[in-house]
Design a protein around this motif. Structure first.
Motif, PDB file in Angstrom:
ATOM      1  N   LEU A  64       0.812  -1.210   0.000  1.00  0.00           N
ATOM      2  CA  LEU A  64       0.000   0.000   0.000  1.00  0.00           C
ATOM      3  C   LEU A  64       0.851   1.268   0.000  1.00  0.00           C
ATOM      4  O   LEU A  64       2.036   1.228   0.370  1.00  0.00           O
ATOM      5  CB  LEU A  64      -0.896   0.015   1.248  1.00  0.00           C
ATOM      6  CG  LEU A  64      -1.955  -1.094   1.358  1.00  0.00           C
ATOM      7  CD1 LEU A  64      -2.569  -1.094   2.759  1.00  0.00           C
ATOM      8  CD2 LEU A  64      -3.038  -0.903   0.295  1.00  0.00           C
ATOM      9  N   SER A  65       0.232   2.379  -0.376  1.00  0.00           N
ATOM     10  CA  SER A  65       0.879   3.677  -0.236  1.00  0.00           C
ATOM     11  C   SER A  65       1.208   3.897   1.246  1.00  0.00           C
ATOM     12  O   SER A  65       0.350   3.674   2.098  1.00  0.00           O
ATOM     13  CB  SER A  65      -0.065   4.772  -0.742  1.00  0.00           C
ATOM     14  OG  SER A  65       0.515   6.041  -0.578  1.00  0.00           O
TER      15      SER A  65
ATOM     16  N   LEU B 116      -3.416  -1.308   6.776  1.00  0.00           N
ATOM     17  CA  LEU B 116      -3.953  -0.082   6.185  1.00  0.00           C
ATOM     18  C   LEU B 116      -4.021   1.051   7.204  1.00  0.00           C
ATOM     19  O   LEU B 116      -3.658   2.201   6.895  1.00  0.00           O
ATOM     20  CB  LEU B 116      -5.356  -0.360   5.617  1.00  0.00           C
ATOM     21  CG  LEU B 116      -6.112   0.845   5.043  1.00  0.00           C
ATOM     22  CD1 LEU B 116      -5.360   1.442   3.847  1.00  0.00           C
ATOM     23  CD2 LEU B 116      -7.523   0.444   4.609  1.00  0.00           C
ATOM     24  N   GLU B 117      -4.450   0.727   8.450  1.00  0.00           N
ATOM     25  CA  GLU B 117      -4.592   1.804   9.435  1.00  0.00           C
ATOM     26  C   GLU B 117      -3.239   2.425   9.798  1.00  0.00           C
ATOM     27  O   GLU B 117      -3.142   3.615  10.094  1.00  0.00           O
ATOM     28  CB  GLU B 117      -5.345   1.319  10.694  1.00  0.00           C
ATOM     29  CG  GLU B 117      -4.739   0.145  11.413  1.00  0.00           C
ATOM     30  CD  GLU B 117      -5.235  -1.213  10.895  1.00  0.00           C
ATOM     31  OE1 GLU B 117      -5.693  -1.289   9.715  1.00  0.00           O
ATOM     32  OE2 GLU B 117      -5.144  -2.204  11.656  1.00  0.00           O
ATOM     33  N   VAL B 118      -2.181   1.615   9.745  1.00  0.00           N
ATOM     34  CA  VAL B 118      -0.838   2.161   9.993  1.00  0.00           C
ATOM     35  C   VAL B 118      -0.432   3.073   8.832  1.00  0.00           C
ATOM     36  O   VAL B 118       0.038   4.200   9.033  1.00  0.00           O
ATOM     37  CB  VAL B 118       0.199   1.026  10.179  1.00  0.00           C
ATOM     38  CG1 VAL B 118       1.611   1.597  10.292  1.00  0.00           C
ATOM     39  CG2 VAL B 118      -0.144   0.187  11.415  1.00  0.00           C
ATOM     40  N   CYS B 119      -0.617   2.599   7.612  1.00  0.00           N
ATOM     41  CA  CYS B 119      -0.295   3.412   6.430  1.00  0.00           C
ATOM     42  C   CYS B 119      -1.069   4.723   6.470  1.00  0.00           C
ATOM     43  O   CYS B 119      -0.517   5.805   6.198  1.00  0.00           O
ATOM     44  CB  CYS B 119      -0.647   2.668   5.142  1.00  0.00           C
ATOM     45  SG  CYS B 119       0.255   1.126   4.881  1.00  0.00           S
ATOM     46  N   GLU B 120      -2.348   4.621   6.817  1.00  0.00           N
ATOM     47  CA  GLU B 120      -3.208   5.809   6.806  1.00  0.00           C
ATOM     48  C   GLU B 120      -2.809   6.774   7.920  1.00  0.00           C
ATOM     49  O   GLU B 120      -2.892   7.992   7.751  1.00  0.00           O
ATOM     50  CB  GLU B 120      -4.682   5.400   6.940  1.00  0.00           C
ATOM     51  CG  GLU B 120      -5.634   6.553   6.670  1.00  0.00           C
ATOM     52  CD  GLU B 120      -7.072   6.107   6.390  1.00  0.00           C
ATOM     53  OE1 GLU B 120      -7.363   4.898   6.427  1.00  0.00           O
ATOM     54  OE2 GLU B 120      -7.887   7.016   6.119  1.00  0.00           O
ATOM     55  N   SER B 121      -2.350   6.251   9.035  1.00  0.00           N
ATOM     56  CA  SER B 121      -1.947   7.147  10.128  1.00  0.00           C
ATOM     57  C   SER B 121      -0.630   7.850   9.805  1.00  0.00           C
ATOM     58  O   SER B 121      -0.370   8.957  10.244  1.00  0.00           O
ATOM     59  CB  SER B 121      -1.835   6.370  11.440  1.00  0.00           C
ATOM     60  OG  SER B 121      -0.708   5.522  11.410  1.00  0.00           O
ATOM     61  N   ARG B 122       0.209   7.179   9.012  1.00  0.00           N
ATOM     62  CA  ARG B 122       1.457   7.831   8.586  1.00  0.00           C
ATOM     63  C   ARG B 122       1.128   8.927   7.562  1.00  0.00           C
ATOM     64  O   ARG B 122       1.566  10.049   7.680  1.00  0.00           O
ATOM     65  CB  ARG B 122       2.381   6.823   7.887  1.00  0.00           C
ATOM     66  CG  ARG B 122       2.963   5.777   8.797  1.00  0.00           C
ATOM     67  CD  ARG B 122       3.732   4.778   7.944  1.00  0.00           C
ATOM     68  NE  ARG B 122       4.321   3.727   8.759  1.00  0.00           N
ATOM     69  CZ  ARG B 122       4.865   2.621   8.267  1.00  0.00           C
ATOM     70  NH1 ARG B 122       4.908   2.416   6.968  1.00  0.00           N
ATOM     71  NH2 ARG B 122       5.372   1.719   9.068  1.00  0.00           N
ATOM     72  N   ASP B 123       0.434   8.524   6.519  1.00  0.00           N
ATOM     73  CA  ASP B 123      -0.015   9.399   5.428  1.00  0.00           C
ATOM     74  C   ASP B 123       1.023  10.462   5.068  1.00  0.00           C
ATOM     75  O   ASP B 123       0.745  11.667   5.102  1.00  0.00           O
ATOM     76  CB  ASP B 123      -1.341  10.069   5.827  1.00  0.00           C
ATOM     77  CG  ASP B 123      -2.179  10.452   4.590  1.00  0.00           C
ATOM     78  OD1 ASP B 123      -1.818  10.050   3.467  1.00  0.00           O
ATOM     79  OD2 ASP B 123      -3.191  11.156   4.772  1.00  0.00           O
TER      80      ASP B 123
ATOM     81  N   TYR C 151      -4.010   9.834   1.799  1.00  0.00           N
ATOM     82  CA  TYR C 151      -5.175   9.128   2.348  1.00  0.00           C
ATOM     83  C   TYR C 151      -6.275  10.120   2.711  1.00  0.00           C
ATOM     84  O   TYR C 151      -7.455   9.875   2.486  1.00  0.00           O
ATOM     85  CB  TYR C 151      -4.770   8.285   3.565  1.00  0.00           C
ATOM     86  CG  TYR C 151      -4.093   6.986   3.190  1.00  0.00           C
ATOM     87  CD1 TYR C 151      -4.840   5.858   2.852  1.00  0.00           C
ATOM     88  CD2 TYR C 151      -2.703   6.884   3.154  1.00  0.00           C
ATOM     89  CE1 TYR C 151      -4.221   4.660   2.491  1.00  0.00           C
ATOM     90  CE2 TYR C 151      -2.074   5.694   2.800  1.00  0.00           C
ATOM     91  CZ  TYR C 151      -2.836   4.591   2.470  1.00  0.00           C
ATOM     92  OH  TYR C 151      -2.224   3.410   2.112  1.00  0.00           O
ATOM     93  N   LYS C 152      -5.855  11.239   3.266  1.00  0.00           N
ATOM     94  CA  LYS C 152      -6.823  12.269   3.630  1.00  0.00           C
ATOM     95  C   LYS C 152      -7.615  12.713   2.398  1.00  0.00           C
ATOM     96  O   LYS C 152      -8.841  12.819   2.426  1.00  0.00           O
ATOM     97  CB  LYS C 152      -6.076  13.458   4.262  1.00  0.00           C
ATOM     98  CG  LYS C 152      -6.963  14.352   5.109  1.00  0.00           C
ATOM     99  CD  LYS C 152      -6.156  15.457   5.775  1.00  0.00           C
ATOM    100  CE  LYS C 152      -7.093  16.487   6.397  1.00  0.00           C
ATOM    101  NZ  LYS C 152      -6.371  17.728   6.755  1.00  0.00           N
TER     102      LYS C 152
END
Lengths: 203, 203
Positions: free
Chosen positions: B37-38, B137-144, B149-150
């Motif tokens: 993932l990104s 995914l939640e880790v990736c999204e929290s890094r963003d 992701y936002k």
């Protein structure tokens, strides 16, 4: 080397850069761009240059129709537009190989000055060596290794460089190879000598 | 070396082949294909692998969006078709670098199994190492790291992998990196160890 333990902090690792790769390889990346008519000897001279450089432990890679037309550029034909896109992609890939520290040799007719200039701009002029393989049309046509000139003359192949499509000869190539009456070895050595003079064969 | 003096006879010079390049470099060409993932850490781990290999004098080159999206693939967008063409070209270029004897690292989301399989087929399965950078995914999204992701959640970016476009997780990757709670160094070392086991780090 210290780094954050939390994977929630993104660690921006620095790229290994070209200087480091060149120091490891003991050479400087460049693009040696052979241009000339079909049958002029581009691939033949280019391959001999590769062999001479291998003997000197210089890392090279050759890009030509054999490994690009059937892979990366298999979606492209021979219209003026497709030829330009073909050469654009070759230039991009050559730039990547140059950036990797490799002495990169390309052997494509590349008949248009603007396409060769675009490749030069992309690679960076200081790393670009245009080699004009200057073999008279009548010599190329008498060799006709793939029977292409015959097909071009009969009209079976359209848009054939030198017959039914233009070849814009380089006006200021770094190396101008007058191949007629010269051996492949002599032509190849001329290129190697030039690369040596320019300092590409050591880091 | 003897060769015909007449330039009317075409001298078919043999290519310097991969075996010769690998003997010179003291390593074996391969493609280390990072997928995930990104924000999963593909580029970060890949760069650290490059650094670890440089310390061992292994010649590497990294392909990622930074050096391809703005060059070779600048004509491509993010539709499903363009994404596939993007990955097809990456696979072709990676195959060329593998053929040059380089330990080649690619870092692209490459969400579709069929595209990764196509790259594997092109490169040759015995030279292809799929590395699944498996970060929740939640880790990736929290890094963003790029705020993507936002924008995907707000709908500003469409077709965003993991949010509004699928990510097909590899079913049988050569290396499965469970990155959460692990340092970048540890993840990178896992990849290096695998490459060593497979014999790519010596000729």
């Amino acid at each position: 080397m210290s780094e954050p333990k939390s994977t929630h902090i993104r660690w921006h690792g620095a790229n290994v850069d070209r200087n480091e790769r060149e120091a490891l390889l003991g050479q400087r990346g460049c693009v040696v761009w052979f241009t000339g008519l079909s049958g002029s000897g581009k691939s033949t001279v280019s391959r001999r240059v590769e062999q001479l450089l291998l003997e000197r432990k210089v890392v090279t890679y050759g890009l030509d129709g054999d490994n690009l037309r059937f892979g990366l550029n298999k979606d492209l034909g021979f219209s003026a537009e497709d030829r330009s896109e073909n050469i654009r992609r070759v230039g991009c890939v050559a730039q990547l190989f140059m950036d990797s520290g490799t002495v990169t040799l390309t052997a494509f007719i590349s008949p248009y000055q603007r396409d060769r200039d675009a490749a030069r701009a992309l690679v960076g002029a200081e790393r670009f060596v245009e080699v004009f393989v200057d073999t008279p049309l009548e010599v190329c046509e008498s060799r006709d290794p793939k029977g292409l000139y015959k097909k071009a003359r009969s009209g079976e192949i359209a848009n054939f460089t030198g017959i039914s499509a233009p070849y814009e000869a380089p006006t200021a190539p770094e190396v101008h190879l007058l191949t007629d009456g010269k051996t492949v070895d002599a032509s190849a050595q001329e290129v190697v000598d030039y690369l040596e003079t320019r300092g590409f064969l050591e880091a």
